[in-house]
Scaffold this motif. Structure first.
Motif, short mmCIF file in Angstrom:
data_model
loop_
_atom_site.label_atom_id
_atom_site.label_comp_id
_atom_site.label_asym_id
_atom_site.label_seq_id
_atom_site.Cartn_x
_atom_site.Cartn_y
_atom_site.Cartn_z
N UNK A 168 0.95 -1.10 0.05
CA UNK A 168 0.03 0.12 0.02
C UNK A 168 0.85 1.27 -0.16
N UNK A 169 1.96 1.40 0.72
CA UNK A 169 2.93 2.44 0.84
C UNK A 169 3.52 2.59 -0.66
N UNK A 170 4.11 1.46 -1.37
CA UNK A 170 4.45 1.66 -2.35
C UNK A 170 3.48 2.21 -3.57
N UNK A 171 2.17 1.47 -3.35
CA UNK A 171 1.12 2.23 -4.42
C UNK A 171 0.73 3.35 -4.40
N UNK A 172 0.74 4.02 -2.92
CA UNK A 172 0.57 5.28 -2.38
C UNK A 172 1.67 6.15 -3.09
N UNK A 173 2.98 5.77 -3.13
CA UNK A 173 4.23 6.55 -3.56
C UNK A 173 3.88 6.53 -5.12
N UNK A 174 3.48 5.49 -5.75
CA UNK A 174 3.11 5.71 -7.21
C UNK A 174 2.27 6.31 -7.73
#
Length: 221
Positions: A168-174
């Motif tokens: 979720x953190x990586x998707x948010x960054x993306x």
């Protein structure tokens, strides 16, 4: 410090924690054949040199992301990386452990260069051109790799939900990389609700589709 700076800072720290596990494994494998008395020296020297290389790559990536639409492309790539994190596919990379100080250091540098691409993209995207954030992110990654890796890996095994949090953190960054794309500014900057909705959709899509594919993969295996 404004809110956007703090969000980016905590996002970068989260990215370093989530993506630091693989690099920690690399360090352990590269040093496994060394005498105990020189392992710490190999780890510190190897990670120090790897940090310098990664710093250069990240700074280059920050400037490259200023090219039109490249920030959005980097965001799309990071969506795939976050999706892949949930699938937990078998990693077939073979890191050869060195029997001398230099051979172990060389193994750490080469492996970190190869495996650190996802981290470089994520940190560069979350920093949005802020060199201070880039440096903080890079220096945070070192203690994460040295001291936090075993805790992270144990946490993944004991509390699988942490993996979903990481994705979720990586998707948010993306999603933030895409919404901060200058060429798409007329679409997102003037429509805050659309920006928020887009980010939520990306995060939910990665976590739901990744979870579904993971269950399908587990069922067939």
């Amino acid at each position: 410090m404004d809110t956007d700076f703090l969000i980016s800072l905590f996002t970068i720290i989260g990215v370093d924690i989530i993506l630091g596990g693989d690099n920690a494994i690399v360090v352990a494998l590269a040093c496994r054949n060394l005498p105990i008395e020189i392992r710490n020296r190999a780890i510190l020297l190897g990670l120090g040199l790897a940090l310098v290389i990664r710093m250069g790559l990240t700074i280059i990536a920050v400037h490259l992301l200023e090219i039109p639409f490249l920030l959005a492309i980097g965001g799309a790539l990071l969506i795939y990386i976050s999706y892949s994190l949930l699938l937990e596919q078998t990693d077939d990379r073979d890191i050869q452990g060195g029997t001398s100080l230099w051979s172990a250091i060389k193994a750490i540098i080469i492996a970190d260069f190869v495996m650190g691409f996802d981290n470089v993209i994520a940190v560069a995207g979350a920093a949005h051109g802020n060199s201070t954030l880039v440096m903080i992110g890079l220096f945070v990654s070192v203690p994460v790799i040295i001291w936090g890796s075993k805790l992270i890996l144990k946490g993944f095994d004991r509390f699988p939900i942490i993996i979903y949090l990481g994705a979720g953190i990586l998707a948010f960054t993306a999603s933030r990389m895409i919404t901060h794309e200058e060429m798409l500014a007329p679409l997102f900057s003037q429509h805050p609700f659309l920006t928020l909705a887009f980010q939520v959709i990306i995060i939910l899509a990665v976590m739901i589709i990744g979870s579904y594919k993971k269950r399908i993969h587990s069922f067939h295996s």
